[in-house]
Design a protein around this motif. Structure first.
Motif, PDB file in Angstrom:
ATOM      1  N   SER A   1       0.817  -1.215   0.000  1.00  0.00           N
ATOM      2  CA  SER A   1       0.000   0.000   0.000  1.00  0.00           C
ATOM      3  C   SER A   1       0.848   1.261   0.000  1.00  0.00           C
ATOM      4  O   SER A   1       0.337   2.363  -0.261  1.00  0.00           O
ATOM      5  CB  SER A   1      -0.939   0.013   1.209  1.00  0.00           C
ATOM      6  OG  SER A   1      -0.218   0.165   2.420  1.00  0.00           O
ATOM      7  N   LEU A   2       2.152   1.088   0.262  1.00  0.00           N
ATOM      8  CA  LEU A   2       3.044   2.246   0.381  1.00  0.00           C
ATOM      9  C   LEU A   2       4.164   2.252  -0.651  1.00  0.00           C
ATOM     10  O   LEU A   2       4.855   3.259  -0.794  1.00  0.00           O
ATOM     11  CB  LEU A   2       3.680   2.273   1.785  1.00  0.00           C
ATOM     12  CG  LEU A   2       2.717   2.278   2.973  1.00  0.00           C
ATOM     13  CD1 LEU A   2       3.497   2.148   4.278  1.00  0.00           C
ATOM     14  CD2 LEU A   2       1.865   3.538   2.965  1.00  0.00           C
ATOM     15  N   THR A   3       4.378   1.144  -1.334  1.00  0.00           N
ATOM     16  CA  THR A   3       5.521   1.036  -2.244  1.00  0.00           C
ATOM     17  C   THR A   3       5.093   0.479  -3.603  1.00  0.00           C
ATOM     18  O   THR A   3       3.998  -0.067  -3.755  1.00  0.00           O
ATOM     19  CB  THR A   3       6.595   0.098  -1.653  1.00  0.00           C
ATOM     20  OG1 THR A   3       6.015  -1.208  -1.460  1.00  0.00           O
ATOM     21  CG2 THR A   3       7.104   0.616  -0.321  1.00  0.00           C
ATOM     22  N   GLU A   4       5.966   0.610  -4.561  1.00  0.00           N
ATOM     23  CA  GLU A   4       5.762   0.012  -5.878  1.00  0.00           C
ATOM     24  C   GLU A   4       6.350  -1.405  -5.876  1.00  0.00           C
ATOM     25  O   GLU A   4       7.175  -1.738  -5.022  1.00  0.00           O
ATOM     26  CB  GLU A   4       6.450   0.867  -6.951  1.00  0.00           C
ATOM     27  CG  GLU A   4       5.798   2.228  -7.142  1.00  0.00           C
ATOM     28  CD  GLU A   4       4.337   2.131  -7.507  1.00  0.00           C
ATOM     29  OE1 GLU A   4       4.007   1.383  -8.470  1.00  0.00           O
ATOM     30  OE2 GLU A   4       3.517   2.767  -6.824  1.00  0.00           O
ATOM     31  N   PRO A   5       5.949  -2.228  -6.825  1.00  0.00           N
ATOM     32  CA  PRO A   5       6.490  -3.599  -6.846  1.00  0.00           C
ATOM     33  C   PRO A   5       7.995  -3.617  -7.064  1.00  0.00           C
ATOM     34  O   PRO A   5       8.545  -2.773  -7.782  1.00  0.00           O
ATOM     35  CB  PRO A   5       5.745  -4.263  -8.014  1.00  0.00           C
ATOM     36  CG  PRO A   5       5.234  -3.144  -8.853  1.00  0.00           C
ATOM     37  CD  PRO A   5       4.976  -2.010  -7.917  1.00  0.00           C
ATOM     38  N   HIS A   6       8.626  -4.577  -6.398  1.00  0.00           N
ATOM     39  CA  HIS A   6      10.067  -4.747  -6.560  1.00  0.00           C
ATOM     40  C   HIS A   6      10.380  -5.243  -7.967  1.00  0.00           C
ATOM     41  O   HIS A   6      11.408  -4.901  -8.546  1.00  0.00           O
ATOM     42  CB  HIS A   6      10.582  -5.746  -5.528  1.00  0.00           C
ATOM     43  CG  HIS A   6      12.059  -5.770  -5.397  1.00  0.00           C
ATOM     44  ND1 HIS A   6      12.750  -4.847  -4.654  1.00  0.00           N
ATOM     45  CD2 HIS A   6      12.990  -6.594  -5.934  1.00  0.00           C
ATOM     46  CE1 HIS A   6      14.044  -5.111  -4.735  1.00  0.00           C
ATOM     47  NE2 HIS A   6      14.224  -6.147  -5.493  1.00  0.00           N
ATOM     48  N   CYS A   7       9.499  -6.076  -8.509  1.00  0.00           N
ATOM     49  CA  CYS A   7       9.658  -6.546  -9.885  1.00  0.00           C
ATOM     50  C   CYS A   7       8.296  -6.947 -10.421  1.00  0.00           C
ATOM     51  O   CYS A   7       7.399  -7.326  -9.663  1.00  0.00           O
ATOM     52  CB  CYS A   7      10.631  -7.730  -9.970  1.00  0.00           C
ATOM     53  SG  CYS A   7      10.087  -9.206  -9.090  1.00  0.00           S
ATOM     54  N   THR A   8       8.117  -6.833 -11.729  1.00  0.00           N
ATOM     55  CA  THR A   8       6.920  -7.306 -12.419  1.00  0.00           C
ATOM     56  C   THR A   8       7.372  -8.209 -13.558  1.00  0.00           C
ATOM     57  O   THR A   8       8.118  -7.769 -14.443  1.00  0.00           O
ATOM     58  CB  THR A   8       6.079  -6.137 -12.959  1.00  0.00           C
ATOM     59  OG1 THR A   8       5.627  -5.332 -11.860  1.00  0.00           O
ATOM     60  CG2 THR A   8       4.862  -6.663 -13.718  1.00  0.00           C
ATOM     61  N   LEU A   9       6.948  -9.451 -13.509  1.00  0.00           N
ATOM     62  CA  LEU A   9       7.406 -10.470 -14.454  1.00  0.00           C
ATOM     63  C   LEU A   9       6.247 -10.973 -15.302  1.00  0.00           C
ATOM     64  O   LEU A   9       5.114 -11.053 -14.823  1.00  0.00           O
ATOM     65  CB  LEU A   9       8.049 -11.645 -13.697  1.00  0.00           C
ATOM     66  CG  LEU A   9       9.206 -11.283 -12.767  1.00  0.00           C
ATOM     67  CD1 LEU A   9       9.614 -12.500 -11.934  1.00  0.00           C
ATOM     68  CD2 LEU A   9      10.389 -10.758 -13.557  1.00  0.00           C
ATOM     69  N   PRO A  10       6.514 -11.318 -16.568  1.00  0.00           N
ATOM     70  CA  PRO A  10       5.443 -11.871 -17.404  1.00  0.00           C
ATOM     71  C   PRO A  10       5.093 -13.286 -16.966  1.00  0.00           C
ATOM     72  O   PRO A  10       5.953 -14.046 -16.508  1.00  0.00           O
ATOM     73  CB  PRO A  10       6.067 -11.861 -18.805  1.00  0.00           C
ATOM     74  CG  PRO A  10       7.542 -11.969 -18.564  1.00  0.00           C
ATOM     75  CD  PRO A  10       7.798 -11.216 -17.284  1.00  0.00           C
ATOM     76  N   LEU A  11       3.825 -13.639 -17.103  1.00  0.00           N
ATOM     77  CA  LEU A  11       3.415 -15.018 -16.821  1.00  0.00           C
ATOM     78  C   LEU A  11       3.777 -15.895 -18.014  1.00  0.00           C
ATOM     79  O   LEU A  11       3.440 -15.584 -19.161  1.00  0.00           O
ATOM     80  CB  LEU A  11       1.898 -15.093 -16.579  1.00  0.00           C
ATOM     81  CG  LEU A  11       1.371 -14.336 -15.342  1.00  0.00           C
ATOM     82  CD1 LEU A  11      -0.139 -14.495 -15.254  1.00  0.00           C
ATOM     83  CD2 LEU A  11       2.034 -14.837 -14.081  1.00  0.00           C
ATOM     84  N   LEU A  12       4.491 -16.995 -17.731  1.00  0.00           N
ATOM     85  CA  LEU A  12       4.785 -17.977 -18.765  1.00  0.00           C
ATOM     86  C   LEU A  12       3.463 -18.568 -19.236  1.00  0.00           C
ATOM     87  O   LEU A  12       2.636 -18.994 -18.426  1.00  0.00           O
ATOM     88  CB  LEU A  12       5.673 -19.087 -18.210  1.00  0.00           C
ATOM     89  CG  LEU A  12       7.010 -18.683 -17.597  1.00  0.00           C
ATOM     90  CD1 LEU A  12       7.624 -19.856 -16.865  1.00  0.00           C
ATOM     91  CD2 LEU A  12       7.943 -18.203 -18.687  1.00  0.00           C
ATOM     92  N   TYR A  13       3.260 -18.628 -20.535  1.00  0.00           N
ATOM     93  CA  TYR A  13       1.984 -19.137 -21.017  1.00  0.00           C
ATOM     94  C   TYR A  13       2.158 -19.731 -22.399  1.00  0.00           C
ATOM     95  O   TYR A  13       2.555 -19.048 -23.331  1.00  0.00           O
ATOM     96  CB  TYR A  13       0.945 -18.012 -21.041  1.00  0.00           C
ATOM     97  CG  TYR A  13      -0.436 -18.444 -21.428  1.00  0.00           C
ATOM     98  CD1 TYR A  13      -1.010 -19.592 -20.897  1.00  0.00           C
ATOM     99  CD2 TYR A  13      -1.182 -17.692 -22.324  1.00  0.00           C
ATOM    100  CE1 TYR A  13      -2.280 -19.985 -21.244  1.00  0.00           C
ATOM    101  CE2 TYR A  13      -2.456 -18.064 -22.685  1.00  0.00           C
ATOM    102  CZ  TYR A  13      -3.016 -19.217 -22.141  1.00  0.00           C
ATOM    103  OH  TYR A  13      -4.269 -19.607 -22.502  1.00  0.00           O
ATOM    104  N   LYS A  14       1.889 -21.024 -22.515  1.00  0.00           N
ATOM    105  CA  LYS A  14       2.086 -21.727 -23.778  1.00  0.00           C
ATOM    106  C   LYS A  14       0.902 -21.459 -24.705  1.00  0.00           C
ATOM    107  O   LYS A  14      -0.238 -21.678 -24.308  1.00  0.00           O
ATOM    108  CB  LYS A  14       2.207 -23.231 -23.521  1.00  0.00           C
ATOM    109  CG  LYS A  14       2.505 -24.051 -24.772  1.00  0.00           C
ATOM    110  CD  LYS A  14       2.903 -25.477 -24.420  1.00  0.00           C
ATOM    111  CE  LYS A  14       1.722 -26.256 -23.864  1.00  0.00           C
ATOM    112  NZ  LYS A  14       2.036 -27.680 -23.681  1.00  0.00           N
TER     113      LYS A  14
END
Length: 400
Positions: free
Chosen positions: A387-400
């Motif tokens: 609620s106070l910070t931005e995400p440390h990382c945003t990763l794509p979902l692996l999807y076949k």
């Protein structure tokens, strides 16, 4: 060579088995090979972290290892190990790879996966009744907003002892009771643990989170929840997932709640499944399945909401009631912002949703928060209060 104060603190803390302050670092391992090779890569890459965690783990050193040293404890350990080998020998090889790569004893890692099965089977008291560990999960299933948010709450020594594993496993012949030849997944892993018992997803579009439930009835010689959720990573559809959790012929040894969905599911359905040892049909798990359709939402913490079985760990139950009460004070979530605020709620005192009072003597902390966005096909991880910070990382979902 000049060493910075932070580097010196980290080095001395790792060597002495002390708990580091919350770090803003999430290592990721990409690995491909057989189950043993992938396990070995995990152990080799994160060996120092795994060794440090084995030193720090109070349940392991104060309860599991002493019980393992007794004749009855060794019997329970062996019969559960043989049961898992019968159903999922590939995951035992994977764990052996972790042990070999990290140069640690296999039995210590397997004891972590047994968790409370050994003390409960021996009626050893006290269990972890004074440790309100657990997690909180929020499902939002709106057409414009399909989210699964989750806090990873764990014993304080787990802080900074986790990592991402992105694995592609290809076997030359079918493996285990479900004849799996290929797995491709990403999972957040506690140090020394197999993938699958935290926030995870696979290339079939499965996303899930886990809430530990401390059932009073636990069974030795059955399948520990860690191995059933590891097997979830190989499933390709909803029926596959239910089949793995049912575990026909054996059944779950302990309890948890699984929140999951498949990106390709035409019904766009989420599910919350409560899983427990079955007191009646002893050769399969006891499941309670709740559908969360489009237009709905759901919360889950660390207690049975629908299964009527005795539960242990009084503080975990009090914590769950407190967190569910906190969620109930918000309007139904309809956005990422809503979910982040709810998962960062600190109004419950020592039983709040986001847990970190900034002191090292706190028994339980929220070590990370994750947010699956099924529409954007991304996974975001927060190292601090979301609620106070931005995400440390945003990763794509692996999807076949």
């Amino acid at each position: 060579m000049c060493t910075s104060p932070v580097a010196h603190q980290m080095s001395s803390s790792m060597s002495s088995g002390k708990i580091l302050p919350r770090r803003q670092a999430i290592p990721v391992l990409y690995t491909r090979g057989t189950h043993y090779e992938v396990g070995f890569d995990m152990g080799r890459t994160f060996g120092s972290m795994i060794k440090n965690f084995l030193i720090l783990s109070q349940p392991l050193n104060e309860t599991y290892l002493p019980l393992y040293g007794t004749a009855k404890g060794r019997q329970i350990y062996n019969e559960t190990l043989e049961s898992v080998k019968g159903s999922f020998p590939q995951y035992i090889r994977e764990l052996e790879g972790v042990a070999d790569g990290a140069e640690v004893e296999f039995h210590k890692l397997f004891l972590l996966h047994l968790d409370e099965i050994l003390p409960q089977a021996l009626k050893h008291q006290p269990r972890n009744k004074n440790q309100p560990t657990g997690c909180s999960s929020i499902i939002v299933n709106q057409k414009h907003c399909r989210l699964l948010g989750h806090t990873e709450d764990a014993l304080t020594e787990t802080l900074n002892h986790y990592y991402f594993v992105v694995a592609h496993i290809i076997s030359d012949k079918p493996q285990g009771k479900y004849n799996v030849k290929e797995e491709h997944f990403m999972s957040l892993c506690y140090a020394g643990h197999l993938p699958g018992y935290t926030m995870s997803h696979n290339h079939h579009g499965l996303v899930f989170s886990i809430n530990t439930i401390s059932a009073e009835l636990l069974r030795s010689g059955k399948t520990p929840r860690h191995f059933l959720t590891r097997a979830l990573l190989a499933t390709s559809n909803v029926d596959d997932a239910f089949r793995v959790l049912t575990d026909a012929g054996v059944g779950a040894a302990d309890a948890c709640s699984i929140n999951f969905s498949f990106l390709a599911d035409p019904r766009q359905m989420f599910y919350n499944v409560e899983m427990a040892p079955n007191p009646d049909r002893k050769n399969e798990s006891h499941l309670s399945i709740k559908e969360v359709p489009l237009g709905a939402h759901n919360y889950h913490a660390n207690q049975f909401e629908r299964i009527h079985l005795d539960q242990a760990n009084e503080l975990m139950l009090k914590s769950s009631v407190s967190r569910m009460h906190a969620f109930g004070k918000y309007k139904p979530p309809a956005s990422e912002h809503d979910v982040r605020n709810m998962l960062g709620d600190v109004t419950g005192g020592c039983f709040s949703v986001w847990r970190d009072n900034g002191r090292c003597d706190e028994v339980v902390k929220t070590i990370a928060v994750g947010l699956f966005d099924l529409n954007a096909k991304t996974f975001s991880l927060y190292s601090d209060n979301p609620s106070l910070t931005e995400p440390h990382c945003t990763l794509p979902l692996l999807y076949k």
